[in-house]
Write a protein that holds these residues in place. Structure first.
Motif, PDB file in Angstrom:
ATOM      1  N   GLY A   1       0.814  -1.208   0.000  1.00 17.95           N
ATOM      2  CA  GLY A   1       0.000   0.000   0.000  1.00 17.95           C
ATOM      3  C   GLY A   1       0.845   1.254   0.000  1.00 17.95           C
ATOM      4  N   ALA A   2       0.457   2.229   0.804  1.00 12.40           N
ATOM      5  CA  ALA A   2       1.156   3.513   0.858  1.00 12.40           C
ATOM      6  C   ALA A   2       2.599   3.364   1.333  1.00 12.40           C
ATOM      7  N   ALA A   3       2.886   2.310   2.088  1.00 15.39           N
ATOM      8  CA  ALA A   3       4.259   2.088   2.557  1.00 15.39           C
ATOM      9  C   ALA A   3       5.201   1.832   1.376  1.00 15.39           C
ATOM     10  N   TYR A   4       4.692   1.279   0.281  1.00 13.20           N
ATOM     11  CA  TYR A   4       5.501   1.028  -0.910  1.00 13.20           C
ATOM     12  C   TYR A   4       6.043   2.356  -1.458  1.00 13.20           C
ATOM     13  N   ASP A   5       5.155   3.327  -1.633  1.00 13.63           N
ATOM     14  CA  ASP A   5       5.572   4.637  -2.147  1.00 13.63           C
ATOM     15  C   ASP A   5       6.542   5.321  -1.188  1.00 13.63           C
ATOM     16  N   GLU A   6       6.298   5.174   0.103  1.00  7.19           N
ATOM     17  CA  GLU A   6       7.173   5.774   1.104  1.00  7.19           C
ATOM     18  C   GLU A   6       8.564   5.126   1.052  1.00  7.19           C
ATOM     19  N   MET A   7       8.594   3.797   0.899  1.00  5.06           N
ATOM     20  CA  MET A   7       9.880   3.098   0.802  1.00  5.06           C
ATOM     21  C   MET A   7      10.632   3.514  -0.462  1.00  5.06           C
ATOM     22  N   ARG A   8       9.914   3.646  -1.553  1.00  4.50           N
ATOM     23  CA  ARG A   8      10.548   4.075  -2.804  1.00  4.50           C
ATOM     24  C   ARG A   8      11.117   5.483  -2.663  1.00  4.50           C
ATOM     25  N   ALA A   9      10.339   6.384  -2.060  1.00  2.00           N
ATOM     26  CA  ALA A   9      10.797   7.763  -1.863  1.00  2.00           C
ATOM     27  C   ALA A   9      12.041   7.805  -0.975  1.00  2.00           C
ATOM     28  N   ASP A  10      12.113   6.888  -0.005  1.00  2.00           N
ATOM     29  CA  ASP A  10      13.263   6.818   0.894  1.00  2.00           C
ATOM     30  C   ASP A  10      14.411   6.000   0.298  1.00  2.00           C
ATOM     31  N   GLU A  11      14.236   5.551  -0.943  1.00  2.00           N
ATOM     32  CA  GLU A  11      15.237   4.766  -1.653  1.00  2.00           C
ATOM     33  C   GLU A  11      15.647   3.496  -0.908  1.00  2.00           C
ATOM     34  N   VAL A  12      14.654   2.818  -0.354  1.00  2.00           N
ATOM     35  CA  VAL A  12      14.896   1.519   0.270  1.00  2.00           C
ATOM     36  C   VAL A  12      15.348   0.572  -0.839  1.00  2.00           C
TER      37      VAL A  12
END
Length: 154
Positions: free
Chosen positions: A72-83
C-alpha cells in the motif's frame, strides 16, 4: 446484553515494519487484495504439493505489482526513501504472508532475514489460516488493553 467497545479503541489492523531505523506502517489491504493473496497462497500450496493449478485462477491485473498492492502507501514511502530492492522485496513478502496467513507467519519470515526463502508449502499448511468462510480476508488477534505491539521496537 453485551456492550461492545469501539473496535478502533484496541484493534490495530496495520503492520509495522522497521527498516533502517524507520518504521513503515503497512495499511490493511482492501478486500480485493486480501482475496488475491489468499488465492495465490492456496494455488502456491497446491502447486508445491503436486496438484495442477488453473492459471486462470491467478489471472489478476494487480498480480504484476503484487508488492505495491500488499504494501500500500508504505511502498511509495519506501521508494521515496530509496529503500533497496532486497529490503523492499523482503517487506513485500512479509506483507503478503501477513495478508494471506497471519502476523505470526509474517514475523517468522521477517525475522529469518534477507537470506530466507519464501516459506515452503509444508510450513504454510502447518499453520491454519485465520480466514473465515464468510468471505472476509482475515482476522487479527487483539489484546484486551491497548493496541497490538508485535513488530514494534522499544
Amino acid at each position: 446484553m453485551a456492550k461492545f467497545r469501539d473496535l478502533d479503541e484496541f484493534f490495530d489492523d496495520s503492520l509495522p515494519l522497521p527498516i533502517g531505523g524507520k518504521t513503515y506502517r503497512v495499511p490493511p489491504p482492501d478486500a480485493d487484495t486480501g482475496l488475491l493473496c489468499q488465492r495465490l497462497m492456496t494455488a502456491g500450496i497446491a502447486a508445491a504439493n503436486g496438484k495442477e493449478v488453473d492459471a486462470a485462477q491467478l489471472d489478476d491485473a494487480g498480480e504484476v505489482d503484487l508488492y505495491q498492492r500488499v504494501l500500500g502507501a508504505a511502498y511509495d514511502e519506501m521508494r521515496a526513501d530509496e529503500v533497496s530492492w532486497p529490503r523492499l522485496k523482503h517487506a513485500g513478502v512479509t506483507a503478503f504472508l501477513w495478508i494471506a496467513g497471519d502476523e505470526e507467519a509474517a514475523a517468522k519470515f521477517w525475522d529469518a532475514g534477507p537470506e530466507s526463502e519464501a516459506p515452503k508449502a509444508e510450513a504454510a499448511t502447518s499453520t491454519p489460516s485465520r480466514g473465515s468462510t464468510s468471505g472476509t480476508s482475515r482476522t487479527r488477534p487483539t489484546q484486551a488493553t491497548g493496541k497490538r505491539s508485535a513488530g514494534k521496537t522499544s
